[in-house]
Design an enzyme around this catalytic site. Structure first.
Site, PDB file in Angstrom:
ATOM      1  N   HIS A 106      37.305  37.116  43.355  1.00 18.97           N
ATOM      2  CA  HIS A 106      36.132  37.562  43.036  1.00 18.97           C
ATOM      3  C   HIS A 106      35.037  36.347  42.443  1.00 18.97           C
ATOM      4  CE1 HIS A 106      38.673  38.590  39.880  1.00 18.97           C
ATOM      5  NE2 HIS A 106      37.699  38.746  38.759  1.00 18.97           N
ATOM      6  N   ASP A 108      32.767  36.668  38.916  1.00 19.35           N
ATOM      7  CA  ASP A 108      32.815  37.574  38.078  1.00 19.35           C
ATOM      8  C   ASP A 108      31.667  38.798  38.098  1.00 19.35           C
ATOM      9  OD1 ASP A 108      36.002  37.679  36.698  1.00 19.35           O
ATOM     10  OD2 ASP A 108      35.082  35.879  35.304  1.00 19.35           O
ATOM     11  N   ARG A 278      38.197  37.579  27.816  1.00 18.19           N
ATOM     12  CA  ARG A 278      37.246  37.142  28.633  1.00 18.19           C
ATOM     13  C   ARG A 278      36.367  37.104  27.624  1.00 18.19           C
ATOM     14  NH1 ARG A 278      35.458  39.407  33.905  1.00 18.19           N
ATOM     15  NH2 ARG A 278      33.840  40.090  33.028  1.00 18.19           N
TER      16      ARG A 278
END
Ligand code: FE2
Length: 311
Positions: A106, A108, A278
């Site tokens: 993926h 983000d 993150r």
């Protein structure tokens, strides 16, 4: 062949990790002030290599990671829907193996209108083995396509949504996983993005799909055929030549350009505790080859991220 390059122009001690993606930067402490020349050199290295591994980052706190990430632009909040981490700074998304495993390819947060331009990850808790992150260069993947398929991809648009199987339940689910999954889909976002996105800084074309891209917006094509077409393009992105496999060390920081990469967290550590923090940088609205921009079908993400046109 030069393995480690240190130039007066960049001042970075940088070692490429592969032909198409990845560079390791050593001896650069990111915890304190960085002069504008160093910041520009890091941005240049990110544009060239797409993913940077900072071996000796020296970052020990969320505040230090925030300050570093903010060098790339204004920060997003932690996530459009996953906002239940009390006590964490509002910009920090703990990527915690107790809550989720991102073992799907993926980019983000592509289900919103302007996904983050840059993602930063900092190792907080690491398993004794495994837990590597794969990162792929979607521009190299695009360039690898036959020109006929490039021309087709240039014209295609895909619908991205968080109501996807990215967050599908596993067989065994803990309470924290259920909480995470419920939060993840608590508000639906649907956005239409070009399958080929032009990078605003480099002008490179990159395939922009991944796990949140549910189906092509193409009249006369069934969901089944749409899935096959997306799979064809996705298969190019994940060819090993375009992928770097990043192992984590304590304190390590990894930064990737979220406009032109995909990534995958390998679930190979027997569910030992693993936590990366993150912090993401606000991005622009993607632009197609013909200049048209992405558009939202459902969900207002302005609470999550401001729109940044360049940077
Ligand atoms: Fe991710």
């Amino acid at each position: 062949m030069t393995i480690t390059a240190t130039t007066a122009a960049t001042g970075l001690r940088l070692r490429k990790l592969g032909q198409h993606i990845g560079a390791r930067i050593e001896g650069l402490d990111l915890s304190g002030p960085l002069d504008p020349g160093t910041v520009a050199a890091i941005r240049g290295a990110l544009s060239e290599h797409k993913a940077l591994v900072f071996a000796d980052a020296g970052i020990a706190t969320d505040a230090q990671q925030e300050a570093f990430a903010a060098r790339f632009g204004p920060l997003t909040t932690a996530h459009p829907t996953v906002t239940f981490h009390e006590g964490a700074p509002k910009t920090v998304l703990p990527v915690d193996s107790e809550e989720s495993v991102a073992n799907q390819w993926h980019t983000d947060v592509t289900f919103v209108l302007n996904p983050p331009q840059v993602s930063t990850l900092r190792a907080v808790v690491l398993p004794p083995y495994g837990g590597e992150t794969l990162i792929a260069n979607t521009a190299a993947a695009y360039r690898s396509l036959p020109s006929e398929l490039q021309r087709l991809a240039d014209t295609l648009w895909a619908e991205h949504t968080n109501a996807s199987d990215y967050i599908k339940p596993r067989t065994v689910q803990g309470e924290k996983e259920q909480q995470y999954q419920q939060a993840f889909v608590s508000q639906t976002f649907r956005t239409v993005h070009p399958v080929v996105r032009v990078h605003p800084l480099t002008g490179e074309k990159g395939l922009f799909i991944g796990a949140f891209a549910q189906r092509l917006r193409l009249l006369g094509v069934s969901a089944y055929e749409s899935a096959d077409l997306l799979r064809t393009f996705q298969a190019h992105i994940t060819r090993p030549e375009y992928v770097v496999r990043v192992s984590w060390d304590p304190g390590q920081v990894v930064v990737f350009d979220n406009r032109i990469t995909q990534h995958y967290a390998i679930d190979n550590y027997d569910r030992a505790p693993r936590k990366l923090n993150r912090i993401t940088v606000a991005g622009d609205i993607p632009t197609a080859v013909d200049g048209q921009r992405s558009y939202a079908l459902e969900g207002d993400s302005s609470h999550y991220s401001q729109i940044v046109e360049l940077g």
